[in-house]
Motif scaffolding. Structure first.
Motif, PDB file in Angstrom:
ATOM      1  N   VAL A  57       0.858  -1.194   0.000  1.00 31.40           N
ATOM      2  CA  VAL A  57       0.000   0.000   0.000  1.00 31.40           C
ATOM      3  C   VAL A  57       0.889   1.237   0.000  1.00 31.40           C
ATOM      4  O   VAL A  57       1.628   1.490   0.961  1.00 31.40           O
ATOM      5  CB  VAL A  57      -0.945  -0.008   1.221  1.00 31.40           C
ATOM      6  N   GLY A  59       1.472   5.536  -1.207  1.00 29.14           N
ATOM      7  CA  GLY A  59       0.781   6.823  -1.284  1.00 29.14           C
ATOM      8  C   GLY A  59       1.510   7.806  -0.403  1.00 29.14           C
ATOM      9  O   GLY A  59       2.245   7.405   0.518  1.00 29.14           O
ATOM     10  N   LYS A  65      -3.557   5.649   3.801  1.00 33.51           N
ATOM     11  CA  LYS A  65      -3.129   4.247   3.692  1.00 33.51           C
ATOM     12  C   LYS A  65      -3.586   3.435   4.910  1.00 33.51           C
ATOM     13  O   LYS A  65      -4.225   2.386   4.769  1.00 33.51           O
ATOM     14  CB  LYS A  65      -1.587   4.163   3.582  1.00 33.51           C
ATOM     15  N   CYS A  69      -6.301   0.428   5.142  1.00 33.24           N
ATOM     16  CA  CYS A  69      -5.793  -0.908   5.491  1.00 33.24           C
ATOM     17  C   CYS A  69      -6.681  -1.560   6.543  1.00 33.24           C
ATOM     18  O   CYS A  69      -6.951  -2.771   6.480  1.00 33.24           O
ATOM     19  CB  CYS A  69      -4.349  -0.833   6.009  1.00 33.24           C
ATOM     20  N   SER A  82       2.210  -2.513   9.100  1.00 32.12           N
ATOM     21  CA  SER A  82       2.546  -1.119   8.798  1.00 32.12           C
ATOM     22  C   SER A  82       4.029  -0.928   9.070  1.00 32.12           C
ATOM     23  O   SER A  82       4.488  -1.089  10.208  1.00 32.12           O
ATOM     24  CB  SER A  82       1.717  -0.179   9.683  1.00 32.12           C
ATOM     25  N   ASP A 135       1.920  -1.891   4.547  1.00 29.89           N
ATOM     26  CA  ASP A 135       1.451  -0.504   4.481  1.00 29.89           C
ATOM     27  C   ASP A 135       2.648   0.454   4.614  1.00 29.89           C
ATOM     28  O   ASP A 135       3.398   0.395   5.591  1.00 29.89           O
ATOM     29  CB  ASP A 135       0.440  -0.366   5.648  1.00 29.89           C
ATOM     30  N   PHE A 161      -2.614   5.192  -3.267  1.00 28.74           N
ATOM     31  CA  PHE A 161      -3.602   6.202  -2.867  1.00 28.74           C
ATOM     32  C   PHE A 161      -3.123   7.567  -3.337  1.00 28.74           C
ATOM     33  O   PHE A 161      -2.178   8.121  -2.779  1.00 28.74           O
ATOM     34  CB  PHE A 161      -3.838   6.137  -1.344  1.00 28.74           C
TER      35      PHE A 161
END
Ligand SMILES: Nc1ncnc2c1ncn2[C@@H]1O[C@H](COP(=O)(O)OP(=O)(O)O)[C@@H](O)[C@H]1O
Ligand SMILES: O=c1ccn([C@@H]2O[C@H](COP(=O)(O)OP(=O)(O)O)[C@@H](O)[C@H]2O)c(=O)[nH]1
Ligand SMILES: [Mg+2]
Length: 242
Positions: A57, A59, A65, A69, A82, A135, A161
């Motif tokens: 993920v 962005g 994010k 998530c 993360s 993430d 994103f």
């Protein structure tokens, strides 16, 4: 449980179900096949259970994010890793790298890849899940290559994103989580780092064909509406909760 053999050369896939087949097809000799089988029998290569389904993920800072998530995890049963949270946990645990990580985050720069990849790898190895949503990583091309070398698995899905800068700044200044990097000076550096170092990673996945770009301005639910159909197309991502 997902496991990898740390002593394996990075040029060899960590997934041994395909190891024998890959080795044989690469070298295309019966001898290499039997050598690979003998190595596996001797326990040099851990049996691969299942190739994990990995989602990255990406962005800019404040693009949403982490928020999305949480929804993806609730709906599709991923384990959420993360990278920022793992690094903050290292700081809190007074580890040897803690001071270096704190300074790097405070400045809005990027922690050396080997530190972040080691933390992600540890989490993956100790999990029983085979679906991971990673993430805020990889943030640089070096991060990406390092993950490929040490984990040896390609992401199936890369979410980007895409959020206007002024919206990201507004969100970060209102985040109120007491983070050392949510101040205007560090935010400016994070935005520059994102553009200079993270956009090339996004371009890389765009060219590979596994990038999904989400328009990240709007309500959380509106944004999740764009995310949902991406996962429902994959068999392993049947909804955990209807
Ligand atoms: N769609 C949205 N609209 C407005 N604010 C949002 C939205 N999504 C997340 N936020 C808020 O913006 C801040 C940053 O979101 P977060 O998910 O932490 O982003 P990131 O992980 O990309 O930095 C948080 O305070 C979060 O509650
Ligand atoms: O792979 C990573 C992820 C995070 N960070 C550092 O941790 C900070 C916070 O990352 P996080 O993903 O939590 O921030 P977000 O983008 O979610 O606001 C980043 O600015 C970096 O300094 C890093 O160096 N490598
Ligand atoms: Mg975040």
């Amino acid at each position: 449980m997902w496991r990898r053999v740390a002593s394996l050369s990075s040029s060899i896939s960590s997934y041994s179900t395909s190891f024998v087949a890959q080795t044989a097809s690469r070298l295309n000799t019966w001898e290499s096949l039997t050598t690979a089988m003998a190595q596996q029998a001797k326990g040099f290569i851990a049996p691969k259970e299942k190739t994990p389904f990995i989602t990255f993920v990406l962005g800019g800072p404040g693009s949403g994010k982490g928020t999305q998530c949480v929804k993806i995890v609730e709906t599709f049963g991923f384990t959420h890793l993360s990278a920022g949270d793992l690094l903050r946990r290292e700081i809190a645990s007074d580890s040897a790298d803690g001071a270096m990580i704190l300074n790097t985050i405070r400045e809005g720069k990027i922690v050396p890849s080997q530190v972040t990849v080691r933390l992600i790898q540890k989490e993956m190895e100790s999990s029983d899940n085979d679906k991971f949503i990673i993430d805020g990583f990889p943030r640089t091309e070096e991060n990406r290559v390092s993950f490929e070398q040490f984990i040896g698995v390609e992401p199936k899905v890369v979410l980007f994103f895409d959020c206007p800068e002024e919206e990201m700044v507004k969100r970060l200044l209102n985040r109120n989580q007491g983070r050392v990097d949510d101040n205007l000076e560090t935010i400016k550096t994070r935005l520059k780092v994102f553009e200079a170092l993270s956009l090339p990673v996004i371009n890389y996945y765009s060219q590979r064909g596994n990038l999904y770009t989400i328009r990240a301005k709007g309500t959380e639910d509106e944004i999740f509406e764009q995310v949902l159909p991406i996962f429902t197309t994959f068999d392993v991502c049947q909804r955990a909760v209807e």
